[in-house]
Scaffold this motif. Structure first.
Motif, PDB file in Angstrom:
ATOM      1  N   SER A  94     -27.196  55.102  60.487  1.00 31.12           N
ATOM      2  CA  SER A  94     -28.421  56.145  60.758  1.00 31.12           C
ATOM      3  C   SER A  94     -29.589  55.688  59.290  1.00 31.12           C
ATOM      4  O   SER A  94     -29.380  55.034  58.925  1.00 31.12           O
ATOM      5  N   ARG A  95     -30.520  56.663  60.043  1.00 30.92           N
ATOM      6  CA  ARG A  95     -31.459  56.649  58.807  1.00 30.92           C
ATOM      7  C   ARG A  95     -32.278  55.588  58.941  1.00 30.92           C
ATOM      8  O   ARG A  95     -33.264  55.529  58.207  1.00 30.92           O
ATOM      9  N   GLY A  96     -31.623  54.126  59.365  1.00 30.12           N
ATOM     10  CA  GLY A  96     -33.092  52.790  59.266  1.00 30.12           C
ATOM     11  C   GLY A  96     -32.911  52.382  58.185  1.00 30.12           C
ATOM     12  O   GLY A  96     -32.555  52.147  57.226  1.00 30.12           O
ATOM     13  N   LEU A  97     -34.639  51.869  57.894  1.00 30.65           N
ATOM     14  CA  LEU A  97     -35.090  51.250  57.206  1.00 30.65           C
ATOM     15  C   LEU A  97     -35.071  52.019  55.668  1.00 30.65           C
ATOM     16  O   LEU A  97     -35.069  51.093  55.442  1.00 30.65           O
ATOM     17  N   VAL A  98     -35.598  53.133  55.965  1.00 32.82           N
ATOM     18  CA  VAL A  98     -36.012  53.997  55.290  1.00 32.82           C
ATOM     19  C   VAL A  98     -34.614  53.437  54.018  1.00 32.82           C
ATOM     20  O   VAL A  98     -34.666  52.817  52.726  1.00 32.82           O
ATOM     21  N   ASP A  99     -33.439  53.774  54.526  1.00 31.77           N
ATOM     22  CA  ASP A  99     -32.437  53.978  53.966  1.00 31.77           C
ATOM     23  C   ASP A  99     -31.460  52.552  53.733  1.00 31.77           C
ATOM     24  O   ASP A  99     -30.903  52.966  52.302  1.00 31.77           O
ATOM     25  N   TRP A 100     -31.609  51.998  54.106  1.00 41.53           N
ATOM     26  CA  TRP A 100     -31.703  50.271  54.318  1.00 41.53           C
ATOM     27  C   TRP A 100     -31.672  49.928  52.839  1.00 41.53           C
ATOM     28  O   TRP A 100     -31.419  49.316  52.168  1.00 41.53           O
ATOM     29  N   ARG A 101     -33.064  50.220  52.828  1.00 44.38           N
ATOM     30  CA  ARG A 101     -33.996  49.635  51.267  1.00 44.38           C
ATOM     31  C   ARG A 101     -33.581  50.002  49.267  1.00 44.38           C
ATOM     32  O   ARG A 101     -33.332  49.806  49.420  1.00 44.38           O
ATOM     33  N   ALA A 102     -33.524  51.650  50.757  1.00 47.48           N
ATOM     34  CA  ALA A 102     -32.573  52.677  49.562  1.00 47.48           C
ATOM     35  C   ALA A 102     -31.428  52.008  48.443  1.00 47.48           C
ATOM     36  O   ALA A 102     -30.800  52.034  47.665  1.00 47.48           O
ATOM     37  N   ALA A 103     -31.028  51.827  49.926  1.00 46.85           N
ATOM     38  CA  ALA A 103     -29.455  50.998  49.010  1.00 46.85           C
ATOM     39  C   ALA A 103     -29.577  49.384  48.923  1.00 46.85           C
ATOM     40  O   ALA A 103     -28.430  48.711  48.757  1.00 46.85           O
ATOM     41  N   GLY A 104     -30.543  48.750  48.492  1.00 42.54           N
ATOM     42  CA  GLY A 104     -31.036  47.274  48.087  1.00 42.54           C
ATOM     43  C   GLY A 104     -30.184  46.131  49.179  1.00 42.54           C
ATOM     44  O   GLY A 104     -30.208  45.184  48.174  1.00 42.54           O
ATOM     45  N   GLY A 105     -30.245  46.799  50.303  1.00 43.26           N
ATOM     46  CA  GLY A 105     -30.587  46.029  51.333  1.00 43.26           C
ATOM     47  C   GLY A 105     -31.577  44.763  51.445  1.00 43.26           C
ATOM     48  O   GLY A 105     -32.763  44.978  50.891  1.00 43.26           O
ATOM     49  N   PRO A 106     -31.675  43.622  51.392  1.00 40.31           N
ATOM     50  CA  PRO A 106     -32.754  42.468  51.916  1.00 40.31           C
ATOM     51  C   PRO A 106     -32.958  42.931  53.020  1.00 40.31           C
ATOM     52  O   PRO A 106     -33.105  42.931  53.820  1.00 40.31           O
ATOM     53  N   LEU A 107     -34.606  42.475  52.385  1.00 39.37           N
ATOM     54  CA  LEU A 107     -35.737  42.518  53.608  1.00 39.37           C
ATOM     55  C   LEU A 107     -37.196  40.886  53.553  1.00 39.37           C
ATOM     56  O   LEU A 107     -36.548  40.495  52.339  1.00 39.37           O
ATOM     57  N   THR A 108     -37.070  40.895  54.519  1.00 39.57           N
ATOM     58  CA  THR A 108     -38.086  39.559  54.132  1.00 39.57           C
ATOM     59  C   THR A 108     -39.132  40.538  55.790  1.00 39.57           C
ATOM     60  O   THR A 108     -39.139  40.696  56.386  1.00 39.57           O
ATOM     61  N   SER A 109     -40.837  38.861  55.116  1.00 42.71           N
ATOM     62  CA  SER A 109     -42.227  39.610  55.911  1.00 42.71           C
ATOM     63  C   SER A 109     -42.334  38.338  56.430  1.00 42.71           C
ATOM     64  O   SER A 109     -41.705  37.114  55.957  1.00 42.71           O
TER      65      SER A 109
END
Length: 109
Positions: A94-109
């Motif tokens: 739930s709440r997708g990308l916004v919450d993933w970032r807030a939870a400290g989940g890794p991202l790559t571009s």
């Protein structure tokens, strides 16, 4: 995908739970469009846009928890329902990308 997939509340997890589940072997299925995926995505996620999910979902592993993911959680809720109907163990983040970032989940571009 039929509109009915969006009418039911999909099994859901928070982003913090999703981060823990991924560390334990769950697979993120990113159902966003290509340009969204190209901008930023979760490392190790499978990119399967919502438009192709019904035709390609059988390519996904049957022995792992699948966590559907999108920008805000609406498209991924429909995706989770579709996967559950096809016999997969799947939940919506739930709440997708916004919450993933807030939870400290890794991202790559």
């Amino acid at each position: 995908m039929s509109f009915r997939h969006y009418l039911r509340r999909a099994p859901a997890v928070s982003a913090a739970e999703a981060v823990r589940l991924v560390a334990d072997g769950a697979l993120v299925v990113d159902v966003r469009r290509g340009f969204e995926w190209n901008r930023v995505h979760i490392p190790g996620a499978v990119h399967m846009p919502l438009e192709v999910l019904p035709a390609r979902c059988l390519e996904l592993p049957e022995d792992r928890l699948l966590i559907t993911f999108c920008t805000g959680g609406l498209r991924s809720a429909g995706a989770a329902n579709l996967l559950v109907e096809h016999g997969f163990d799947a939940v919506n983040m739930s709440r997708g990308l916004v919450d993933w970032r807030a939870a400290g989940g890794p991202l790559t571009s």
